[in-house]
Write a protein that holds these residues in place. Structure first.
Motif, PDB file in Angstrom:
ATOM      1  N   ILE A 228      58.123 -68.820 -45.067  1.00  0.00           N
ATOM      2  CA  ILE A 228      57.799 -70.152 -44.534  1.00  0.00           C
ATOM      3  C   ILE A 228      57.185 -71.024 -45.626  1.00  0.00           C
ATOM      4  O   ILE A 228      57.466 -72.233 -45.712  1.00  0.00           O
ATOM      5  CB  ILE A 228      56.858 -70.032 -43.325  1.00  0.00           C
ATOM      6  N   ASP A 229      56.367 -70.429 -46.480  1.00  0.00           N
ATOM      7  CA  ASP A 229      55.793 -71.188 -47.604  1.00  0.00           C
ATOM      8  C   ASP A 229      56.894 -71.749 -48.501  1.00  0.00           C
ATOM      9  O   ASP A 229      56.840 -72.915 -48.931  1.00  0.00           O
ATOM     10  CB  ASP A 229      54.866 -70.292 -48.419  1.00  0.00           C
ATOM     11  N   ILE A 230      57.905 -70.928 -48.789  1.00  0.00           N
ATOM     12  CA  ILE A 230      59.026 -71.383 -49.609  1.00  0.00           C
ATOM     13  C   ILE A 230      59.794 -72.476 -48.869  1.00  0.00           C
ATOM     14  O   ILE A 230      60.224 -73.477 -49.464  1.00  0.00           O
ATOM     15  CB  ILE A 230      59.957 -70.209 -49.947  1.00  0.00           C
ATOM     16  N   SER A 231      59.975 -72.291 -47.565  1.00  0.00           N
ATOM     17  CA  SER A 231      60.698 -73.278 -46.752  1.00  0.00           C
ATOM     18  C   SER A 231      60.011 -74.642 -46.802  1.00  0.00           C
ATOM     19  O   SER A 231      60.664 -75.671 -46.952  1.00  0.00           O
ATOM     20  CB  SER A 231      60.805 -72.782 -45.315  1.00  0.00           C
ATOM     21  N   ILE A 232      58.690 -74.651 -46.676  1.00  0.00           N
ATOM     22  CA  ILE A 232      57.940 -75.913 -46.722  1.00  0.00           C
ATOM     23  C   ILE A 232      57.987 -76.522 -48.117  1.00  0.00           C
ATOM     24  O   ILE A 232      58.183 -77.731 -48.287  1.00  0.00           O
ATOM     25  CB  ILE A 232      56.480 -75.670 -46.282  1.00  0.00           C
ATOM     26  N   ASP A 233      57.846 -75.682 -49.134  1.00  0.00           N
ATOM     27  CA  ASP A 233      57.817 -76.170 -50.508  1.00  0.00           C
ATOM     28  C   ASP A 233      59.163 -76.789 -50.912  1.00  0.00           C
ATOM     29  O   ASP A 233      59.208 -77.814 -51.600  1.00  0.00           O
ATOM     30  CB  ASP A 233      57.451 -75.018 -51.448  1.00  0.00           C
ATOM     31  N   LYS A 234      60.262 -76.188 -50.469  1.00  0.00           N
ATOM     32  CA  LYS A 234      61.601 -76.662 -50.852  1.00  0.00           C
ATOM     33  C   LYS A 234      62.202 -77.600 -49.812  1.00  0.00           C
ATOM     34  O   LYS A 234      63.347 -78.051 -49.976  1.00  0.00           O
ATOM     35  CB  LYS A 234      62.540 -75.467 -51.074  1.00  0.00           C
ATOM     36  N   ILE A 341      62.390 -70.856 -39.467  1.00  0.00           N
ATOM     37  CA  ILE A 341      63.264 -69.707 -39.715  1.00  0.00           C
ATOM     38  C   ILE A 341      63.878 -69.240 -38.397  1.00  0.00           C
ATOM     39  O   ILE A 341      63.174 -69.055 -37.400  1.00  0.00           O
ATOM     40  CB  ILE A 341      62.494 -68.540 -40.370  1.00  0.00           C
ATOM     41  N   TYR A 342      65.186 -69.059 -38.426  1.00  0.00           N
ATOM     42  CA  TYR A 342      65.915 -68.502 -37.283  1.00  0.00           C
ATOM     43  C   TYR A 342      66.314 -67.072 -37.639  1.00  0.00           C
ATOM     44  O   TYR A 342      66.984 -66.853 -38.653  1.00  0.00           O
ATOM     45  CB  TYR A 342      67.149 -69.341 -36.973  1.00  0.00           C
ATOM     46  N   GLN A 343      65.901 -66.119 -36.803  1.00  0.00           N
ATOM     47  CA  GLN A 343      66.180 -64.707 -37.069  1.00  0.00           C
ATOM     48  C   GLN A 343      67.227 -64.185 -36.088  1.00  0.00           C
ATOM     49  O   GLN A 343      67.014 -64.216 -34.876  1.00  0.00           O
ATOM     50  CB  GLN A 343      64.890 -63.895 -36.937  1.00  0.00           C
ATOM     51  N   VAL A 344      68.354 -63.723 -36.597  1.00  0.00           N
ATOM     52  CA  VAL A 344      69.350 -63.075 -35.747  1.00  0.00           C
ATOM     53  C   VAL A 344      68.774 -61.747 -35.257  1.00  0.00           C
ATOM     54  O   VAL A 344      68.198 -60.990 -36.038  1.00  0.00           O
ATOM     55  CB  VAL A 344      70.658 -62.833 -36.526  1.00  0.00           C
ATOM     56  N   SER A 345      68.894 -61.474 -33.980  1.00  0.00           N
ATOM     57  CA  SER A 345      68.363 -60.242 -33.420  1.00  0.00           C
ATOM     58  C   SER A 345      69.367 -59.626 -32.461  1.00  0.00           C
ATOM     59  O   SER A 345      70.311 -60.297 -32.007  1.00  0.00           O
ATOM     60  CB  SER A 345      67.037 -60.498 -32.700  1.00  0.00           C
ATOM     61  N   ILE A 346      69.175 -58.354 -32.144  1.00  0.00           N
ATOM     62  CA  ILE A 346      70.051 -57.662 -31.196  1.00  0.00           C
ATOM     63  C   ILE A 346      69.714 -58.136 -29.790  1.00  0.00           C
ATOM     64  O   ILE A 346      68.562 -58.029 -29.347  1.00  0.00           O
ATOM     65  CB  ILE A 346      69.888 -56.139 -31.320  1.00  0.00           C
ATOM     66  N   SER A 347      70.685 -58.663 -29.087  1.00  0.00           N
ATOM     67  CA  SER A 347      70.457 -59.207 -27.750  1.00  0.00           C
ATOM     68  C   SER A 347      70.251 -58.090 -26.741  1.00  0.00           C
ATOM     69  O   SER A 347      70.608 -56.926 -26.980  1.00  0.00           O
ATOM     70  CB  SER A 347      71.641 -60.076 -27.327  1.00  0.00           C
ATOM     71  N   PHE A 348      69.698 -58.458 -25.600  1.00  0.00           N
ATOM     72  CA  PHE A 348      69.498 -57.489 -24.523  1.00  0.00           C
ATOM     73  C   PHE A 348      70.844 -56.936 -24.060  1.00  0.00           C
ATOM     74  O   PHE A 348      70.969 -55.731 -23.775  1.00  0.00           O
ATOM     75  CB  PHE A 348      68.760 -58.151 -23.359  1.00  0.00           C
ATOM     76  N   GLU A 349      71.851 -57.795 -23.985  1.00  0.00           N
ATOM     77  CA  GLU A 349      73.174 -57.354 -23.557  1.00  0.00           C
ATOM     78  C   GLU A 349      73.752 -56.330 -24.520  1.00  0.00           C
ATOM     79  O   GLU A 349      74.298 -55.295 -24.108  1.00  0.00           O
ATOM     80  CB  GLU A 349      74.111 -58.563 -23.459  1.00  0.00           C
ATOM     81  N   GLU A 350      73.639 -56.595 -25.814  1.00  0.00           N
ATOM     82  CA  GLU A 350      74.161 -55.659 -26.814  1.00  0.00           C
ATOM     83  C   GLU A 350      73.394 -54.347 -26.787  1.00  0.00           C
ATOM     84  O   GLU A 350      73.976 -53.260 -26.912  1.00  0.00           O
ATOM     85  CB  GLU A 350      74.087 -56.295 -28.201  1.00  0.00           C
ATOM     86  N   LEU A 351      72.079 -54.443 -26.610  1.00  0.00           N
ATOM     87  CA  LEU A 351      71.243 -53.246 -26.609  1.00  0.00           C
ATOM     88  C   LEU A 351      71.590 -52.332 -25.438  1.00  0.00           C
ATOM     89  O   LEU A 351      71.812 -51.127 -25.619  1.00  0.00           O
ATOM     90  CB  LEU A 351      69.767 -53.654 -26.542  1.00  0.00           C
ATOM     91  N   ILE A 352      71.632 -52.888 -24.231  1.00  0.00           N
ATOM     92  CA  ILE A 352      71.888 -52.048 -23.055  1.00  0.00           C
ATOM     93  C   ILE A 352      73.320 -51.538 -23.050  1.00  0.00           C
ATOM     94  O   ILE A 352      73.596 -50.428 -22.570  1.00  0.00           O
ATOM     95  CB  ILE A 352      71.542 -52.825 -21.760  1.00  0.00           C
ATOM     96  N   TYR A 353      74.247 -52.310 -23.610  1.00  0.00           N
ATOM     97  CA  TYR A 353      75.629 -51.832 -23.696  1.00  0.00           C
ATOM     98  C   TYR A 353      75.738 -50.637 -24.636  1.00  0.00           C
ATOM     99  O   TYR A 353      76.413 -49.639 -24.326  1.00  0.00           O
ATOM    100  CB  TYR A 353      76.557 -52.950 -24.173  1.00  0.00           C
ATOM    101  N   ASN A 354      75.103 -50.723 -25.801  1.00  0.00           N
ATOM    102  CA  ASN A 354      75.163 -49.623 -26.764  1.00  0.00           C
ATOM    103  C   ASN A 354      74.562 -48.350 -26.185  1.00  0.00           C
ATOM    104  O   ASN A 354      75.060 -47.241 -26.432  1.00  0.00           O
ATOM    105  CB  ASN A 354      74.423 -50.009 -28.046  1.00  0.00           C
ATOM    106  N   VAL A 355      73.474 -48.488 -25.442  1.00  0.00           N
ATOM    107  CA  VAL A 355      72.845 -47.324 -24.817  1.00  0.00           C
ATOM    108  C   VAL A 355      73.764 -46.731 -23.750  1.00  0.00           C
ATOM    109  O   VAL A 355      74.028 -45.520 -23.722  1.00  0.00           O
ATOM    110  CB  VAL A 355      71.485 -47.711 -24.206  1.00  0.00           C
ATOM    111  N   MET A 356      74.266 -47.577 -22.870  1.00  0.00           N
ATOM    112  CA  MET A 356      75.070 -47.090 -21.752  1.00  0.00           C
ATOM    113  C   MET A 356      76.439 -46.585 -22.210  1.00  0.00           C
ATOM    114  O   MET A 356      76.997 -45.657 -21.604  1.00  0.00           O
ATOM    115  CB  MET A 356      75.244 -48.209 -20.724  1.00  0.00           C
TER     116      MET A 356
END
Length: 429
Positions: A228-234, A341-356
């Motif tokens: 975030i410091d770099i983001s603000i600086d640039k 900052i936008y962080q790509v994350s594993i969605s709930f749908e993807e998580l429960i599908y992979n488990v099941m």
């Protein structure tokens, strides 16, 4: 400074999970303590105790040597037996449950402390034995140091009894599942506590400048404050293109920037990404779902055939899914209400599908396990969630499970039981 601190913390986390870390540190302390005692002997420590409490201090050189020799031989045997038990534990856990749980067992701090205490006492006795010189002067015999070695050996025997008890508890599947669950629960609760209700006002990132990873490894964490410091600086914003816990290959797109960056800035940003050769639950809660799922699948495999363990594992999955439903799929990092900052994350749908998807393969023919899974979905439907779409995801998984189970259950009684549990979800054949 923040970036350096995060890197040091990541390095410490990686070596702390190694089985030799704490034993090595404690063994070094034991060696240092031995030299301190030898120095105190030169100042007359044994003479002082011999004059004031003679019953506590040995005054015979041969007796001191013999006792220290017995202690050294006994401690070596104790260590060999203890390390052998650890190896048997790891082998049994890997064969019966999942190889993924081995890092958690290896990093058991209690076992490391016991093994470290063995090493420290052994090294102490060796150094004290070497320091004994042939002499007729009783004041030069390190009687007080030998007394300390006796006390340390008694504590080693007590630690060995505790070690036997602890290691017998560690191999029990309920304790393994509880440890995995607690680690993931703490991580999830921390994420839920820190998340902020917000609107996604992040700009469109489709035309942003992409930058690739300069190394391979598991994406463990990121120094958000430094980024975030770099983001603000640039005067730019960033999007992290991969989710935590994924294995990143060298040259794969890692992040994108709203503005084009200089090479020096890119190198600085890449340094904020923390990679590791292994995964830790305390940094990535997804690993707990993977481990518990693998334990469930392994328990239902023809070679193991342990439905009781699978039922216990599903109970812990239920609790973790309920916690995960309180977390948003969206991960945006702020500073003073400004999105950076936008962080790509594993969605709930993807998580429960992979488990099941994994569980269905081995459990769709077992009505008891299917019944337990439907009870889990029914429980999750009534849990508070950060996004109403989670309920639709659960219903979709119920439909898929019902379809697979109907194909694999041939007994009419089992099919009647299945349809009875499906009534709560209004899933038609």
């Amino acid at each position: 400074m923040k970036l350096l601190f995060r890197k040091l913390k990541a390095f410490f986390d990686s070596i702390e999970s190694q089985i030799a870390f704490y034993p090595t540190v404690i063994a070094i302390l034991g060696s240092v303590f031995a030299f301190i005692m030898i120095y105190l002997e030169t100042l007359g420590a044994s003479k002082y105790f011999r004059d004031n409490i003679p019953l506590l201090v040995l005054d015979n050189e041969e007796t001191a040597r013999a006792m220290l020799g017995v202690f050294i031989g006994g401690l070596i045997s104790l260590m060999v037996f203890s390390f052998s038990m650890v190896m048997v534990l790891l082998n049994q856990a890997s064969n019966n449950f999942s190889p993924r749980i081995l890092p958690g067992l290896i990093s058991n701090r209690k076992h490391q402390l016991v093994l470290g205490f063995y090493l420290a006492t052994l090294l102490y006795c060796i150094f004290i034995l070497v320091s004994i010189e042939p002499t007729a002067d009783k004041d030069k015999i390190p009687g007080f140091s030998v007394l300390v070695s006796i006390i340390l050996t008694v504590f080693c025997l007590a630690a060995f009894i505790y070690f036997i008890h602890s290691i017998s508890q560690s191999i029990q599947i309920n304790n393994i599942l509880e440890h995995i669950y607690e680690s993931s629960k703490n991580r999830l609760q921390s994420l839920v506590k820190d998340q902020r209700k917000h609107e996604n006002n992040f700009p469109d990132t489709s035309n942003w400048h992409q930058y690739n990873s300069n190394r391979s490894g598991y994406f463990q964490n990121i120094a958000i404050d430094a980024l975030i410091d770099i983001s603000i600086d640039k005067e730019t914003k960033f999007k992290i293109l991969v989710a935590k816990g994924n294995f990143i290959l060298d040259g794969v797109p890692l992040f994108s920037s709203e503005k084009e960056l200089e090479d020096e800035v890119v190198e600085e940003i890449l340094g904020a990404f923390l990679f590791a050769k292994g995964e830790l639950i305390k940094n990535n809660y997804i690993l707990a779902f993977k481990q518990i799922t693998e334990i469930t699948v392994k328990a239902m495999s023809p070679g193991i055939n342990d439905p009781g363990t699978a039922l216990n594992a599903i109970d812990y999955l239920t609790e973790l899914f309920a916690l995960r439903m309180k977390k948003e799929d969206l991960s945006i990092y702020y500073r003073e209400d400004e999105q950076y900052i936008y962080q790509v994350s594993i969605s709930f749908e993807e998580l429960i599908y992979n488990v099941m998807a994994s569980i269905r393969l081995y459990c769709k023919h077992d009505i008891i396990i299917v019944q337990k899974l439907l009870v889990m979905f029914k429980y999750l439907q009534y849990q508070p969630c950060a996004d109403d779409s989670y309920k639709d995801v659960i219903l979709n998984e119920v439909k898929v499970l019902a379809e697979e189970s109907r194909k694999n259950l041939s007994n009419d009684r089992d099919l009647q039981t299945l349809e009875h549990y499906l009534e709560d979800f209004e899933v038609k054949d």
